[in-house]
Design a protein around this motif. Structure first.
Motif, mmCIF file in Angstrom:
data_model
loop_
_atom_site.group_PDB
_atom_site.id
_atom_site.type_symbol
_atom_site.label_atom_id
_atom_site.label_comp_id
_atom_site.label_asym_id
_atom_site.label_seq_id
_atom_site.Cartn_x
_atom_site.Cartn_y
_atom_site.Cartn_z
ATOM 1 N N HIS A 94 16.949 -11.551 -44.525
ATOM 2 C CA HIS A 94 17.093 -10.681 -45.701
ATOM 3 C C HIS A 94 17.115 -11.526 -46.981
ATOM 4 O O HIS A 94 17.965 -11.359 -47.847
ATOM 5 N N GLN A 97 15.004 -8.932 -51.835
ATOM 6 C CA GLN A 97 15.382 -7.533 -52.094
ATOM 7 C C GLN A 97 14.228 -6.837 -52.825
ATOM 8 O O GLN A 97 13.415 -6.181 -52.210
ATOM 9 N N CYS A 98 14.136 -7.005 -54.148
ATOM 10 C CA CYS A 98 13.040 -6.315 -54.849
ATOM 11 C C CYS A 98 11.707 -6.982 -54.603
ATOM 12 O O CYS A 98 10.662 -6.396 -54.859
ATOM 13 N N ARG A 125 19.830 -25.737 -52.615
ATOM 14 C CA ARG A 125 20.303 -25.111 -53.863
ATOM 15 C C ARG A 125 19.803 -25.880 -55.087
ATOM 16 O O ARG A 125 19.363 -25.295 -56.063
ATOM 17 N N CYS A 135 18.387 -10.686 -57.671
ATOM 18 C CA CYS A 135 18.847 -9.686 -56.701
ATOM 19 C C CYS A 135 19.783 -10.233 -55.633
ATOM 20 O O CYS A 135 20.747 -9.579 -55.263
ATOM 21 N N THR A 136 19.459 -11.378 -55.064
ATOM 22 C CA THR A 136 20.066 -11.752 -53.781
ATOM 23 C C THR A 136 21.317 -12.607 -53.913
ATOM 24 O O THR A 136 22.002 -12.841 -52.914
ATOM 25 N N GLY A 137 21.598 -13.134 -55.106
ATOM 26 C CA GLY A 137 22.708 -14.084 -55.226
ATOM 27 C C GLY A 137 22.414 -15.378 -54.490
ATOM 28 O O GLY A 137 23.310 -16.191 -54.277
ATOM 29 N N HIS A 139 22.272 -16.362 -51.646
ATOM 30 C CA HIS A 139 22.931 -16.628 -50.362
ATOM 31 C C HIS A 139 21.918 -16.566 -49.203
ATOM 32 O O HIS A 139 21.784 -17.508 -48.417
ATOM 33 N N GLY B 253 13.439 -4.892 -59.394
ATOM 34 C CA GLY B 253 14.838 -4.934 -59.824
ATOM 35 C C GLY B 253 15.043 -4.055 -61.048
ATOM 36 O O GLY B 253 14.138 -3.842 -61.856
ATOM 37 N N PHE B 255 18.933 -2.796 -62.011
ATOM 38 C CA PHE B 255 20.324 -3.070 -62.414
ATOM 39 C C PHE B 255 20.746 -2.179 -63.572
ATOM 40 O O PHE B 255 21.579 -2.556 -64.389
ATOM 41 N N GLY B 507 14.641 -2.655 -54.528
ATOM 42 C CA GLY B 507 15.313 -3.806 -53.934
ATOM 43 C C GLY B 507 16.396 -3.406 -52.958
ATOM 44 O O GLY B 507 16.848 -4.204 -52.151
ATOM 45 N N ILE B 674 21.886 -5.165 -45.029
ATOM 46 C CA ILE B 674 21.505 -4.740 -46.383
ATOM 47 C C ILE B 674 22.739 -4.621 -47.269
ATOM 48 O O ILE B 674 22.723 -5.023 -48.437
ATOM 49 N N GLY B 677 23.780 -7.947 -48.399
ATOM 50 C CA GLY B 677 22.840 -8.438 -49.420
ATOM 51 C C GLY B 677 23.140 -7.836 -50.776
ATOM 52 O O GLY B 677 23.084 -8.517 -51.808
ATOM 53 N N GLN B 678 23.457 -6.547 -50.798
ATOM 54 C CA GLN B 678 23.798 -5.893 -52.066
ATOM 55 C C GLN B 678 25.047 -6.522 -52.664
ATOM 56 O O GLN B 678 25.150 -6.717 -53.873
ATOM 57 N N HIS B 680 26.235 -9.595 -52.102
ATOM 58 C CA HIS B 680 25.912 -10.951 -52.596
ATOM 59 C C HIS B 680 25.334 -10.876 -54.010
ATOM 60 O O HIS B 680 25.725 -11.627 -54.903
ATOM 61 N N GLY B 681 24.370 -9.992 -54.179
ATOM 62 C CA GLY B 681 23.689 -9.897 -55.474
ATOM 63 C C GLY B 681 24.651 -9.483 -56.573
ATOM 64 O O GLY B 681 24.601 -10.003 -57.693
ATOM 65 N N ALA B 684 26.906 -12.367 -57.547
ATOM 66 C CA ALA B 684 26.225 -13.361 -58.392
ATOM 67 C C ALA B 684 26.190 -12.882 -59.844
ATOM 68 O O ALA B 684 26.384 -13.670 -60.771
ATOM 69 N N GLN B 685 25.947 -11.589 -60.029
ATOM 70 C CA GLN B 685 25.928 -11.080 -61.402
ATOM 71 C C GLN B 685 27.330 -11.080 -62.009
ATOM 72 O O GLN B 685 27.498 -11.329 -63.204
ATOM 73 N N PRO B 714 22.180 -17.266 -63.769
ATOM 74 C CA PRO B 714 22.694 -17.978 -62.603
ATOM 75 C C PRO B 714 21.554 -18.498 -61.721
ATOM 76 O O PRO B 714 20.570 -17.803 -61.489
ATOM 77 N N PHE B 719 26.283 -21.471 -57.148
ATOM 78 C CA PHE B 719 27.079 -20.746 -56.158
ATOM 79 C C PHE B 719 27.296 -21.551 -54.891
ATOM 80 O O PHE B 719 26.575 -22.494 -54.615
ATOM 81 N N PHE B 722 28.825 -17.134 -50.020
ATOM 82 C CA PHE B 722 29.848 -16.104 -50.212
ATOM 83 C C PHE B 722 30.442 -15.723 -48.857
ATOM 84 O O PHE B 722 29.746 -15.694 -47.849
#
Ligand code: FES
Ligand code: FES
Lengths: 154, 789
Positions: A94, A97-98, A125, A135-137, A139, B253, B255, B507, B674, B677-678, B680-681, B684-685, B714, B719, B722
């Motif tokens: 995964h 995302q977008c 990283r 989207c994904t941070g 990770h 995306g 947001f 996304g 999923i 994943g949401q 995590h995102g 990050a924000q 970011p 990071f 998580f």
């Protein structure tokens, strides 16, 4: 001016204006729209492609500079229906995302791993610093690259 | 085991949508080209506040120019705001006109002043250089305090104030009384920093008018194509729905930033009729910084009253909320109904009062950004609780436990209008403490200290309201639309299924999660299900995706439509198998006569429905295709605990996130992969807001952080991995038990990060630091504290 180059294994000849960016050429002239544009300051990496074996930001060079080069875009890395291990790893973990940053992420990550098969998480990283994902941070992107590294022969 | 085998509810099914993105065959708006299309460059104001005149005569003759439009050419309706908020004195909010192209006055840097349409983008840009603009500058209002003083100037001189509304919620008398009697008062002034959403795909729009049929098509980067059709069609261009098709294809995306109806959408649609050719516009990133709606930007002072044991007695909140120069689609609702109603948080605070003045300034319009109002509420609650604990010598964990709404108190009515249906805040806190290894923190801190580093840990035990929203409730609060969702479930003759949903995926993975609902309910594999979204000509109706509503509202609509499919399928099966419909049971995709071995599959039944030779014609229509609208009974209330651990280098001020743990209760989880994943995102924000991101204007209204060189996005190396977990209490008012997960990460995390930074610096006597806690700011705080000591 006329340029000729090889893109995804195919020879391409075209008449272009000298100020045409490689990214514009790929998207507009060749209609290879998998290569994305995410910024205008060469900082997001959405436009990354392979040029003579290196990952480059295609918005940061002119197509004229790529004259005679061999280029691979996201459309050119799968083997028929079989995804490249990096694409496969992004799917399994995964890592997208977008999907907008994804082509650039995948193209940059392939070269990261090819150049450093035993790549560590920290190196991933650091290595992806030039690719922004909102989207994904990151990770699951990091996880994807790690998995692909083992498959690609780390 | 779910009915649908490995693809039902609870399975981490790999995403169906991935393949096209991974091979570079996504279909984003800018990837679309229409035959004979033209290209547009939007000429934007370089002045933040000015009367202007414009001369396009030279530019019109430039190479490749097809047409140039200025404000006076486009006599259409004003870009509307979707939510009316009334001031506490009963007067409606001030709602200035918002023309798509500025006519004689500009009010922010980035406002469109001319539309240059040419054969190529390069031609359009070159022609823009030849447009003559004369600005007659007017004093600029940037600071919200300045805006309160009319003598400093008005952003809209046709209205008498820069205050859009002066609104309140809660019982101010009760709050004042509690404050006057309390054993302890904690106060804090807070700025919730202005952010720029920065979806990686910039906005883009193509207008395509077909003369022969009078049909308009708009391709646009939107989270809600039907909403755009309604706002643009009915209010701006006066086009009826049947002549207007809006397509939001793959969207990179959102947001929040792609909810709103933007001027460019109306311009390309309108212009494609005027020039009888398709008109394409794609924002570049610099343009996005000054034209996408920004987020947050609140200035707040808050007081918390406590008794001698640390029990909360009252909360008093005073907020100035920046609207920017014009009211964007949802702008007015964000600092009111999505903010003040959240101020109870997870606590039993009996008295709460909130006053909000929303303010016009000469800046880009501000609207919803991931979380919208709820992060601002959460930030102030979790910061003041933390500060109060420190002042009273109670532990950060203890003060929260003392004030949590207990599990047996649900449904819980807050003093600020909401009724929470379910939650267990101790459970998420306990799980998070474990996951973050709270017990080991002291040892880690000692280890940091040995290396000369400062270490801190910070908590946020937050709650949010999403799944927006009950139409009747929001209607009574000023929403000019209903917030239901629509779905159509079409079973094809051979048993495969297409779902048409009004939710839009950019996304979030709806194509997988929604297919899992079908798999679970109808007992077929997700491979047999296609989710269609994003085109007003395919989808019956839709309110779109925002406020974590896709599953709780959109998913529930799909369930309702499937219920109708099942009811009809049972009748068909009963007729064919000569039984009573009441005796038919659906098990693992088979419609069985209870207590017998007779059954029919969904495919058998759908074939009979489309080839109705043996069919109950007197009772049923042929076909198996059902539609449902679902309007929720309440908001949903996800919540949880975020714990952040940071290490600070006192010599540089650099803050390193060493651990980020989130244990959330998002209700029933359909696809754990999923959902994670949401989260995590979102994290990050949230961390980005707390440590890196800030949209800053200078006093002349120039955006200082207008590119990725100055706006700190970011990156992967900001990071660590998580740690994410979940604890479930079910939503009690939808059949799935789901709450929503899209925003929790961004809502819960910023105060956890700042609380951790303050914790690390507390030994120096620092008790607050504003977002973003950049190295420079932290370094200054350390040095000021040292000088003081
Ligand atoms: S588009 Fe090339 S780096 Fe952003
Ligand atoms: S997946 Fe959306 S930007 Fe990376």
């Amino acid at each position: 001016m006329e340029i000729s180059l090889k893109i995804n294994g195919k020879d391409v000849k075209a008449e272009v204006k000298p100020n045409t960016l490689l990214s514009t050429f790929i998207r507009e002239n060749l209609q290879l729209t998998g290569t994305h544009i995410g910024c205008d300051t060469s900082q997001c990496g959405a436009c990354a492609v392979h040029l003579n074996g290196d990952a480059v930001k295609s918005c940061a060079i002119l197509v004229a500079q790529a004259n005679g080069a061999e280029i691979t875009t996201i459309e050119g890395i799968a083997n028929g229906d079989e995804l490249h291990p990096m694409q496969q790893a992004f799917h399994e973990n995964h890592g997208l995302q977008c999907g907008y940053c994804t082509p650039g992420m995948v193209m940059s990550s392939i070269k990261l791993v090819e150049n450093n098969p035993n790549i560590s998480e920290e190196e991933i990283r650091k290595g992806l610093e030039g690719n922004i994902c909102r989207c994904t941070g990151y990770h699951n992107i990091v996880k994807s690259v790690k998995q692909a590294a083992t498959v690609m022969g780390g | 085991m779910p009915d649908g085998g490995s693809t039902g509810i609870g399975a981490s099914v790999k995403r169906k949508e991935d393949y096209r993105f991974l091979v570079g065959e996504g279909n984003y708006t800018d990837d679309i080209n229409r035959p004979n299309q033209t290209y547009t460059y939007m000429l934007r104001s370089s002045s933040a506040h000015a009367k202007f005149s414009i001369d396009t005569s030279k530019a019109s003759k430039a190479n490749g120019v097809v047409k140039i439009f200025v404000g006076t050419d486009m006599e259409v309706g004003s870009i509307p705001c979707g939510w009316q908020v009334d001031s506490k004195d009963g007067t409606p909010m001030r709602e200035p006109a918002h023309p798509p192209i500025a006519k004689d006055k500009v009010r922010y840097v980035g406002e469109i002043i001319a539309v240059i349409i040419a054969e190529s983008l390069e031609d359009a840009k070159n022609a823009a250089e030849l447009v003559d603009v004369n600005y007659d500058d007017i004093p600029v209002i940037i600071d919200m305090q300045d805006a309160l003083d009319n003598s400093k100037g008005l952003v809209h001189d046709e209205i008498d104030s820069n205050v859009c509304y002066d609104w309140e919620l809660g019982d101010s008398e009760a709050v004042d009384k509690a404050i006057s009697e309390a054993a302890h008062i904690t106060s804090l002034d807070i700025r919730n920093n202005r952010l720029i959403p920065n979806a990686m795909e910039t906005r883009s729009a193509i207008g395509d008018y077909e003369h022969a049929t009078g049909q308009y098509t708009l391709y646009t980067t939107s989270q809600n194509p039907h909403v755009i059709r309604l706002l643009m069609g009915a209010f701006v261009l006066g086009l009826p729905e049947h002549k207007l098709r809006v397509i939001a294809p793959d969207v990179g995306g959102g947001f929040g930033s792609k909810i709103f109806h933007y001027a460019e959408e109306a311009i390309v649609t309108w212009a494609s009729n005027k020039i009888r050719r398709p008109v394409k516009w794609t924002s570049d990133r610099s343009e996005a910084f000054i034209s996408d709606a920004h987020g947050r930007d609140h200035v707040t002072s808050v007081k918390l009253a406590l008794d001698k044991d640390g029990k909360f007695l009252a909360l008093k909140v005073d907020t100035l909320a920046n609207m920017g120069a014009y009211l964007s689609t949802f702008a007015s609702s964000v600092p009111t109904y999505l903010y003040a109603t959240l101020l109870a948080g997870t606590y039993t605070t009996p008295a709460i009062h909130c006053n909000v003045k929303s303010i016009f300034t000469n800046t880009v319009p501000v609207d919803a950004y991931r979380g919208a109002g709820r992060p601002e509420a959460t930030y102030l609650i979790e910061r003041i609780v933390d500060k109060a604990a420190r002042e009273m010598g109670i532990s950060q964990v203890e003060i929260r436990r003392k004030n949590f709404i207990p599990v047996d108190a649900f449904p819980y009515q807050t003093p600020v209008a909401l009724q929470y249906d379910s939650g267990n805040y101790n459970a998420t806190l306990d799980a998070a403490l474990k996951k973050a290894d709270y017990e080991g923190f002291a040892a880690r801190k000692a280890d940091s200290a040995k290396r000369g580093m400062l270490r801190g840990i910070g908590f946020s035990t937050y709650l949010e309201a999403c799944g927006i929203a009950p139409s009747a409730v929001v209607g009574s609060l000023g929403a000019r639309a209903g917030l239901f969702e629509c779905a159509e479930v079409r079973v094809h003759p051979t048993g495969s299924v297409t779902v048409f949903t009004g939710s839009h995926s950019h996304g979030q993975g709806h194509e997988t999660t929604f297919a899992q609902l079908v798999s679970e309910k109808l007992g077929i594999s997700t491979d047999m299900v296609e989710i269609s979204h994003g085109d007003t000509n395919n989808i019956p109706f839709g309110m779109g995706t925002y406020g974590s509503r896709s599953l709780a509202v959109g998913g529930e609509a799909i369930v309702k439509a499937m219920d109708k499919v099942i009811a009809k399928a049972k009748k068909i099966a009963a007729h064919i198998m000569e039984a009573s419909a009441d005796d038919i049971e659906l098990n693992n995709g088979n419609f069985e006569i209870a207590g017998t071995d007779k059954s029919m599959s969904l495919a058998d039944i759908s074939l009979a429905a489309y080839v109705p030779h043996n069919y109950p014609h007197e009772e049923l229509e042929p076909g198996l295709d059902e539609k449902a609208f679902y309007d929720p009974l309440n908001f949903t209330y996800p919540g949880g605990c975020h714990i952040c651990e940071v290490e600070i280098n006192p010599n540089t001020g650099e803050v390193k996130v060493e651990g980020m743990t989130a244990v959330d209760d998002v209700g029933k989880v359909i696809n754990p992969m999923i959902v994670e994943g949401q989260i995590h995102g979102g994290l990050a924000q949230g961390i980005g807001q707390a440590l890196l991101e800030n949209a800053a204007y200078d006093n002349n209204g120039q955006l200082l952080s207008g590119s990725y060189m100055d706006y700190a996005m970011p990156r992967a190396d900001n990071f660590v991995d998580f740690k994410v977990g979940n604890e479930v209490t079910l939503c009690t008012h939808n059949s799935l038990g789901v709450k929503g997960c899209g925003e929790v990460g961004a809502i819960g995390s910023p105060p956890a990060v700042i609380n951790a930074v303050v914790d690390a610096l507390s030994e120096l006597g620092v008790d607050d630091i504003s977002m973003p806690a950049t190295s420079e700011k932290v370094w200054n705080a350390i040095n000021q504290a040292k000088n003081k000591n």
